[in-house]
Each structure stands twice: as C-alpha cells, then as structure tokens.
Design an enzyme around this catalytic site. Structure first.
Site, PDB file in Angstrom:
ATOM      1  N   ARG A  58       0.831  -1.218   0.000  1.00  0.00           N
ATOM      2  CA  ARG A  58       0.000   0.000   0.000  1.00  0.00           C
ATOM      3  C   ARG A  58       0.859   1.260   0.000  1.00  0.00           C
ATOM      4  O   ARG A  58       0.418   2.319  -0.444  1.00  0.00           O
ATOM      5  CB  ARG A  58      -1.005  -0.035   1.150  1.00  0.00           C
ATOM      6  N   GLU A  95       5.886 -11.149  15.288  1.00  0.00           N
ATOM      7  CA  GLU A  95       5.410 -11.811  16.515  1.00  0.00           C
ATOM      8  C   GLU A  95       5.913 -13.261  16.545  1.00  0.00           C
ATOM      9  O   GLU A  95       6.404 -13.736  17.548  1.00  0.00           O
ATOM     10  CB  GLU A  95       3.880 -11.766  16.537  1.00  0.00           C
TER      11      GLU A  95
HETATM   12  P1  AMP Z   1       4.426  -2.857  11.868  1.00  0.00           P
HETATM   13  O1  AMP Z   1       5.693  -3.349  11.234  1.00  0.00           O
HETATM   14  O2  AMP Z   1       4.016  -3.663  13.075  1.00  0.00           O
HETATM   15  O3  AMP Z   1       4.457  -1.365  12.164  1.00  0.00           O
HETATM   16  O4  AMP Z   1       3.250  -3.122  10.828  1.00  0.00           O
HETATM   17  C1  AMP Z   1       3.057  -2.254   9.758  1.00  0.00           C
HETATM   18  C2  AMP Z   1       2.713  -2.992   8.487  1.00  0.00           C
HETATM   19  O5  AMP Z   1       1.707  -3.987   8.706  1.00  0.00           O
HETATM   20  C3  AMP Z   1       2.152  -2.013   7.484  1.00  0.00           C
HETATM   21  O6  AMP Z   1       2.709  -2.309   6.194  1.00  0.00           O
HETATM   22  C4  AMP Z   1       0.651  -2.232   7.517  1.00  0.00           C
HETATM   23  O7  AMP Z   1       0.103  -2.183   6.225  1.00  0.00           O
HETATM   24  C5  AMP Z   1       0.455  -3.600   8.169  1.00  0.00           C
HETATM   25  N1  AMP Z   1      -0.520  -3.578   9.299  1.00  0.00           N
HETATM   26  C6  AMP Z   1      -0.239  -3.850  10.604  1.00  0.00           C
HETATM   27  N2  AMP Z   1      -1.331  -3.768  11.377  1.00  0.00           N
HETATM   28  C7  AMP Z   1      -2.351  -3.421  10.547  1.00  0.00           C
HETATM   29  C8  AMP Z   1      -3.764  -3.148  10.748  1.00  0.00           C
HETATM   30  N3  AMP Z   1      -4.356  -3.226  11.960  1.00  0.00           N
HETATM   31  N4  AMP Z   1      -4.509  -2.798   9.672  1.00  0.00           N
HETATM   32  C9  AMP Z   1      -3.927  -2.701   8.437  1.00  0.00           C
HETATM   33  N5  AMP Z   1      -2.635  -2.957   8.183  1.00  0.00           N
HETATM   34  C10 AMP Z   1      -1.837  -3.301   9.221  1.00  0.00           C
END
Ligand code: AMP
Length: 175
Positions: A58, A95
C-alpha cells in the site's frame, strides 16, 4: 467527510483480534485520495526531498502519488525475493519469526534525502527496518509518513527514537 471516516475497519482480519484498517475505501474516493496526498505532501513544503521510498504494497500507491506530486523519483521497498536485480536486505522481528525488506543495490545514492511512506504504522518493525536499510545504502531520512497510526502499539515512538521525524494523519485505538 474526514479522512478517518473514509477508512473501513474489518474485525478479525487477517487473524482473530486484529482490527484491519482498510484504506481501499479512502483510495477509491477521488476527493479522499486527493486530500490524502495533499495532507501528506503539505508538511514537507520547503523541505528538500530527492526521492520517496514506499513500502510494499500500500506504500507503493501512496508513495507513488507523493513522489509524482513532488516531482521526485520512487524507490520500491519490497518483501524478500520480489525485486529482479541485485538487492540488499534488512531482517526484522515479527510476533512469530522474521521478515526481510529489500531494495535494489543501486536504488539510493549517497546523501540522497529520502522520505519513507507506508499506509500504517503499528509496532514500527517494518518502518524501522526500512529506515535502517536505506541508511545503510547511504540515504539521509527526511521523515516517515503514514496515513494511520496505532499508538497503542508504540511504533511511532520507536521510530522517533531512531531519530526519524514521523507524520501520521489518523489514529485508531487498539491493534
Ligand atoms: P508494523 O511493522 O508492526 O508497524 O506493521 C506495519 C505494516 O503492517 C504495514 O505495512 C501495515 O500495512 C500492516 N498492518 C499492521 N497492522 C495493521 C492493521 N491493523 N490494519 C492494516 N494494516 C496493518
């Protein structure tokens, strides 16, 4: 209509307990998409930006539109094995297990001022790995921009602790 109300929430996707923040409803609205890009570009008026790095998938849509608006190039940051030329990668913790982000070895030139873009910051793992990868390649990180912040997961603070200036437009509670 405010940006936040154009984002759809899908409970328990892709697994139980996750509230998936779906920006496709925002992107398909012509006024929403235009406003989104304007709001992400406006804070950088007057900053020197040489390139936008968008995180798969995205981040490609939003980052591509921002790069076009700024008249600068676009760097795709992809998951392992997707880029066709020689790559450098950065592993990060999930995780359960690990994941890796990659860029082409010739994607960045030393001292290039790069803006990182993704749709959402949760734990910050993906964005921090991306920043670290781009810095290894010689980039100077101007900032990191996201449509959505999930502050309860602490990613924004973690990224700011890496000396990155963070812009987010909308916050949602929880995961
Ligand atoms: P993080 O590495 O934990 O910050 O996760 C970010 C990535 O995971 C991004 O590319 C988001 O598109 C996706 N992501 C994580 N949680 C969500 C959520 N609740 N809704 C949509 N996309 C998420």
């Amino acid at each position: 209509m405010p940006l936040k109300s154009r984002i759809r929430t899908i409970p328990d996707y892709p697994k139980p307990g996750i509230m998936f923040r779906d920006i496709t409803t925002l992107l398909q609205d012509p006024f929403g998409f235009r406003k989104l890009i304007d709001d992400l570009v406006q804070p950088f008026t007057g900053n020197v930006i040489d390139a936008v790095a968008g995180i798969e998938a995205r981040g490609f849509i939003i980052g591509g539109a921002i790069a076009h608006q700024l008249s600068v190039g676009f760097i795709p940051v992809r998951k392992q094995g997707k880029l066709p030329f020689t790559t450098i990668g950065q592993e990060y913790e999930l995780e359960y297990g690990t994941d890796t982000v990659e860029i082409h070895t010739d994607a960045v030139t030393a001292g290039q001022k790069v803006l990182v873009v993704d749709d959402l910051i949760a734990t910050g793992g993906t964005a921090i790995a991306t920043v670290s990868l781009l810095r290894q390649a010689g980039a100077e990180i101007v900032g990191a921009s996201f449509v959505v912040d999930l502050p309860d997961l602490g990613g924004r603070k973690r990224l700011e602790a890496e000396d990155v200036s963070v812009l987010t437009l909308v916050e949602f509670e929880g995961e």
